[in-house]
Design an enzyme around this catalytic site. Sequence first.
Site, mmCIF file in Angstrom:
data_model
loop_
_atom_site.group_PDB
_atom_site.id
_atom_site.type_symbol
_atom_site.label_atom_id
_atom_site.label_comp_id
_atom_site.label_asym_id
_atom_site.label_seq_id
_atom_site.Cartn_x
_atom_site.Cartn_y
_atom_site.Cartn_z
ATOM 1 C CD GLU A 1 -1.881 1.093 2.924
ATOM 2 O OE1 GLU A 1 -1.062 0.570 3.939
ATOM 3 O OE2 GLU A 1 -2.923 2.090 3.349
ATOM 4 C CG ASN B 1 -4.797 3.734 0.443
ATOM 5 O OD1 ASN B 1 -3.576 3.549 -0.186
ATOM 6 N ND2 ASN B 1 -4.747 3.799 2.105
ATOM 7 C CE LYS C 1 -7.197 1.246 3.857
ATOM 8 N NZ LYS C 1 -5.545 1.636 4.440
ATOM 9 C CD GLU D 1 -5.175 4.693 5.557
ATOM 10 O OE1 GLU D 1 -5.527 4.324 4.745
ATOM 11 O OE2 GLU D 1 -4.889 3.724 6.720
ATOM 12 C CB CYS E 1 -3.610 -1.603 4.566
ATOM 13 S SG CYS E 1 -3.317 -1.702 6.119
ATOM 14 C CG ASN F 1 2.120 1.203 4.506
ATOM 15 O OD1 ASN F 1 3.241 1.470 4.896
ATOM 16 N ND2 ASN F 1 1.979 1.276 3.317
HETATM 17 N N1 CDT Z 1 -3.138 1.302 6.540
HETATM 18 C C1 CDT Z 1 -3.476 0.637 7.278
HETATM 19 O O1 CDT Z 1 -4.796 0.955 7.111
HETATM 20 N N2 CDT Z 1 -3.385 0.204 8.116
HETATM 21 C C2 CDT Z 1 -4.233 -0.636 9.327
HETATM 22 C C3 CDT Z 1 -4.359 0.124 11.161
HETATM 23 C C4 CDT Z 1 -4.655 -0.481 11.739
HETATM 24 S S1 CDT Z 1 -5.433 0.600 12.355
HETATM 25 C C5 CDT Z 1 -6.282 0.506 13.864
HETATM 26 C C6 CDT Z 1 -4.417 -1.634 9.326
HETATM 27 O O2 CDT Z 1 -5.647 -2.136 9.605
HETATM 28 O O3 CDT Z 1 -3.387 -2.165 9.468
#
Ligand code: CDT
Length: 312
Positions: free
Chosen positions: A47, A110, A127, A146, A172, A197
């Site tokens: 991502e 995203n 996303k 985000e 993600c 990420n």
């Molecule tokens: N980039 C991304 O979506 N990261 C989220 C972090 C968790 S936020 C609680 C993920 O679901 O991995």
Amino acid sequence: MSRMVTIGAAQVGPIARNDSRQAVVARLVALMEQAAKRGCDLVVFPELTLTTFFPRWFMTDQDEIDQFFEREMPSPATRPLFDAARRLGLGFYLGYAELEQADGKTHRYNTTVLVDKSGAIVGKYRKIHLPGHAEHEPWRAFQHLEKRYFEVGNLGFRVWRAFGGHVGMCICNDRRWPETYRVMGLQDVELVLIGYNTPYHNPPAPSHDRLANFHNHLVMQSGAYQNATWVVGVAKAGREEGCDLIGESCIIAPTGEIVTQARTLDDELIVARCDLDEAKSYKATTFNFGLHRQPQAYRMIVDRMGAEPPRG
Ligand code: CDT
């Protein structure tokens, strides 16, 4: 019968805030060259691959924020990826921050694109499940903005005919939601590509931190098995601007088993030869959707957003 696709999961190590696009693209091209040598048809990047994970910072200057976004794909900076695809006969999935001008308005998403072996974009996904928060929360060790910097994706969960099979994309946090896989499963998906990420530390729920790697695999292995599809999950990993991101990029078979997994938190290519027909026995038996699903009993999934306790 077998339908083989050789897939490379190209985990990417940390990207610093001041790393140039050119430097990052050179790292990605090096991974593509390795992938071609190992016989890959398709390579999957994380991502927001082109920059550091900028939602960790609260910023108010729109020009500063927009430096992390791409206005065109390919651009002069990203064209080497498309040239490499053509030269090496290698497709790729690439996550990036997309700035779009449409209907006289600016939109920011995203996004990921799926590029075929001729260097043509064959699919785009924006996303849908945007985690985190929209306002500055200074008590956090780092932000996850985000919800501030991106709009919810408007392209749905599509599946494309590509690489000899049915290929879907998500990004993600989408991987944590069973609906993501099921909407693609209902389009007979055979290969789901996911970049991520994921910080180890979740500021609102630090007790979850020790489970970050477990949850990463848990959701993708379940998604693979319950929808009889290959799943490729690819991290941007390692200590990035002081924030530790999980690795453990992996390729998962429709059995739910991890076939191969990254062992470092840096740039690392893992490869698997994936037989798309391996899903057939699951799609024909346990997960024969046409035979066993009962959609009339699932109404609440689309009618209700948040959980409500039973009345009375
Ligand atoms: N980039 C991304 O979506 N990261 C989220 C972090 C968790 S936020 C609680 C993920 O679901 O991995």
